[in-house]
Design a protein around this motif. Structure first.
Motif, short mmCIF file in Angstrom:
data_model
loop_
_atom_site.label_atom_id
_atom_site.label_comp_id
_atom_site.label_asym_id
_atom_site.label_seq_id
_atom_site.Cartn_x
_atom_site.Cartn_y
_atom_site.Cartn_z
N LYS A 212 -7.18 -3.00 -7.69
CA LYS A 212 -6.67 -2.16 -6.62
C LYS A 212 -5.27 -1.68 -7.02
N THR A 214 -2.13 0.92 -7.25
CA THR A 214 -1.42 1.96 -6.50
C THR A 214 -0.26 2.48 -7.33
N ALA A 237 -6.71 4.72 -9.36
CA ALA A 237 -5.57 4.34 -8.53
C ALA A 237 -5.42 5.26 -7.33
N GLY A 238 -4.85 4.71 -6.28
CA GLY A 238 -4.36 5.52 -5.18
C GLY A 238 -2.94 5.95 -5.46
N SER A 268 -1.05 4.79 3.52
CA SER A 268 -0.08 4.37 2.50
C SER A 268 0.34 2.92 2.73
N GLN A 271 -2.37 0.71 1.58
CA GLN A 271 -2.33 0.55 0.12
C GLN A 271 -1.32 -0.51 -0.29
N CYS A 275 -2.93 -3.63 -2.26
CA CYS A 275 -3.03 -3.41 -3.71
C CYS A 275 -2.76 -4.71 -4.47
N ILE A 278 0.98 -2.53 -8.65
CA ILE A 278 1.78 -1.38 -8.25
C ILE A 278 2.51 -0.84 -9.48
N GLN A 343 -10.35 3.70 -4.59
CA GLN A 343 -9.86 5.07 -4.49
C GLN A 343 -10.59 5.84 -3.38
N ILE A 346 -9.38 4.78 0.04
CA ILE A 346 -8.07 5.37 0.31
C ILE A 346 -8.24 6.81 0.80
#
Length: 608
Positions: A212, A214, A237-238, A268, A271, A275, A278, A343, A346
């Motif tokens: 996960k 971000t 990724a987001g 956001s 996320q 996540c 990062i 993704q 999100i």
């Protein structure tokens, strides 16, 4: 060949690519101003823009650097004029952009003698500038100018050149090999820095291990849009953007959930909370409470500012480099993720959030217009290539929640400094930099009253020089320093003190018409769309005076216990606007529901 030091400085700035400067005259810089005037009558001159105040000069130079990628230049006289530059120069320092300020000084013999307008300018600018130097001899001028520009570019900071009045008129020197004399070059150092391969492999290993991932993308990633998107696509990724990085990633990327924090989105925040990896790309995002918990996510950071690496989150790998070059080298090391559930989730969450934002924009309030509405209508009608500037305060909340910048659009503001009244000088500098594009300034009435109203005079002065004169100013007219009012409640538990918070009501549309511009007053939400359409269609300047409620809350995506408890304390102490704030807060919270608001604020009884 330059005959005076001032003429040499002007020609050297041109060699550094400077074509436009923002200045305000005075006797301390008078000889230099005279040389600028003489050069203006030849093809060796600089375009000299004179706003109404030196502070605006510095803000415009900062904005010029942001909107062009060039070095911004501002000029002011000795002590009083020089001091006025400080706020705008701190904006450049805070947001990591190169600006060179040239300030006057009294004659060399007066330095340290307490004469009129003589102060220790090197000491004054020592904190804000990465390089401060007084030119005391003609032989020194070349090295000081070159070092100021080169250092500003390499360090992404402002530099200051102090130019005493008598030195300005001294005969320019012809430099030869000589002891103590430096012969320098007008060439910048490369900032295309790529980390070593072993560090890139360490970063890739962290990212590849994540399920996960971000990306938090800031303005430092500008110019690397395609590389960021390619990396996000590769690893599934987001993407979240910091407020100044809003235009780095196009709004139509489905897994781009815009901002995080008080003016961010719930997807956001989700996320950040979920996540496991990062990746911070060109950002110094300052709000640690919205970043993942320590130990929750592994971290990688990429930035050209090495002192800002690893300072916000305990990252495992810190890559000193520019985002574009670093991602170009990192991409071949990233493994493609086949599982797209993170993704896709999100993207689905953000789709729902956008529907909620539209619902909130369409709400009506009993005591004034909905401030979200005009931002919603503006966003729907922004033309390709538009530039939107945003001021500090609740304006930034509505900008973050509702403005979506497509590829080719730009948006910016005073970021880390978050100075009020940045939006107007930013918008004017953006128009000078891109005169063929539509520019929209969004600003609160408190900020507009600072120096923003004055700067409409600057617009009037230079309007004819712009290829497309379309220039729109949207004033959020609520007669309140609204962001500070809410901070008093939610941060400190204090009721609003109207003696400090009330803003005198002004007919802003009438002020525009007085200057010969188009002025539109919006008193009803349903008129917002028509006003925006008229302003964008008008080939000239339009000021939209948007009459909105002072009580619409800039609600965060999730109400915290601190927010709830401090607001309850403020109301218990006798906040004069408490009853109406409760009504507007309940109206504004679509997804959470009325009962959650009442419970959150401890306000539900008849006594409340």
């Amino acid at each position: 060949m330059a005959t005076t030091v001032s003429e040499f400085v002007i020609r050297r700035m041109r060699e550094w690519g400077v074509r436009r400067v923002y200045g305000y005259p005075g006797d301390g810089i008078g000889e230099f101003d005279g040389a600028l005037g003489s050069a203006d009558r030849t093809d060796e001159g600089l375009e000299y823009i004179r706003p109404t105040h030196e502070e605006m000069c510095a803000f415009m130079a900062t904005a010029h650097a942001k909107f062009t990628g060039e070095v911004g230049v501002c000029i002011a006289t000795s002590s009083p004029g020089a001091f006025h530059l400080l706020n705008g120069l701190y904006d450049a320092k805070s947001d990591n952009v190169p600006v060179v300020a040239i300030v006057g000084q009294q004659g060399l013999a007066s330095i340290g003698t307490f004469t009129q307008q003589e102060d220790n300018l090197e000491r004054v600018f020592a904190d804000v500038a990465c390089y401060v130097q007084t030119i005391t001899t003609p032989e020194q001028a070349q090295a000081v100018i070159d070092t100021a520009f080169r250092t500003a570019i390499a360090r992404l900071q402002p530099a200051v050149i102090v130019l005493p009045h008598d030195v300005q008129g001294m005969k320019a020197a012809s430099l030869a090999p000589e002891h103590w004399v430096s012969r320098s070059s007008a060439v910048a150092a490369s900032t295309r820095i790529t980390p070593p391969e072993d560090e890139l492999r360490r970063a890739a290993a962290v990212i590849n291990a994540g399920e996960k991932v971000t990306f938090l993308v800031g303005a430092g990633a500008r110019g690397a849009t395609d590389e960021v998107l390619a990396a996000a696509e590769r690893v599934g990724a987001g993407i979240i953007t910091a407020l100044r990085g809003k235009d780095v990633i196009p709004s139509d990327v489905p897994f781009h959930t815009q901002q995080v924090g008080l003016l961010g989105s719930l997807p956001s925040l989700k996320q950040m909370n979920e996540c496991d990896t990062i990746v911070l790309l060109g950002t110094n995002y300052p709000y640690g409470e919205f970043l993942p918990k320590s130990g929750q996510a592994r971290g990688v950071q990429v930035d050209l500012k090495p002192e800002q690496l690893g300072v916000r989150y305990p990252t495992e790998v810190n890559l000193w480099g520019d985002v574009k070059s670093t991602l170009t080298a990192l991409l071949p090391l990233l493994e493609r993720t086949e599982d797209r559930s993170w993704q896709e989730g999100i993207a689905a969450g953000f789709h729902d959030w956008e529907q909620e934002m539209e619902q909130q924009a369409m709400l009506t309030f009993p005591d004034g217009g909905n401030p979200r509405r005009i931002f919603h209508e503006l966003n729907r009608r922004l033309p390709d290539g538009a530039i939107v500037t945003c001021d500090a305060g609740t304006t930034a909340d509505w900008y973050g929640h509702h403005i979506r910048l497509r590829r080719g659009m730009r948006g910016d503001m005073s970021g880390r400094l978050a100075s009020m009244n940045g939006a107007m000088p930013y918008a004017i500098a953006a128009k000078f930099a891109h005169p063929e594009q539509t520019v929209v300034c969004t600003i609160g009435d408190g900020a507009f009253q600072m120096l923003g109203m004055n700067e409409l005079i600057t617009v009037k002065k230079y309007l004819a020089s712009w290829d497309d004169p379309t220039f729109v100013v949207i004033v959020m007219h609520n007669d309140d320093l609204a962001q500070v009012s809410w901070e008093m409640r939610t941060e400190d538990g204090n009721p609003v003190w109207r003696g400090s918070q009330d803003v005198e009501s002004v007919d802003y549309a009438g002020w525009a018409r007085l200057l010969g511009f188009n002025g539109i007053t919006v008193s009803k939400d349903e008129d917002a769309a028509t006003a925006v359409e008229a302003a964008l269609a008008f080939r000239g300047v339009t000021v939209i005076d948007d009459l909105v409620t002072r009580n619409a809350p800039p609600l965060p995506p999730k109400i915290t216990a601190e927010y709830r408890n401090n607001t309850a304390k403020a109301f218990a102490k006798g906040d004069p606007l408490a009853p109406q704030v409760l009504v507007d807060s309940a109206e504004g919270l679509v997804s959470e529901g009325l009962e959650r608001v009442k419970g959150a604020l401890h306000l539900g009884s008849k006594e409340d």
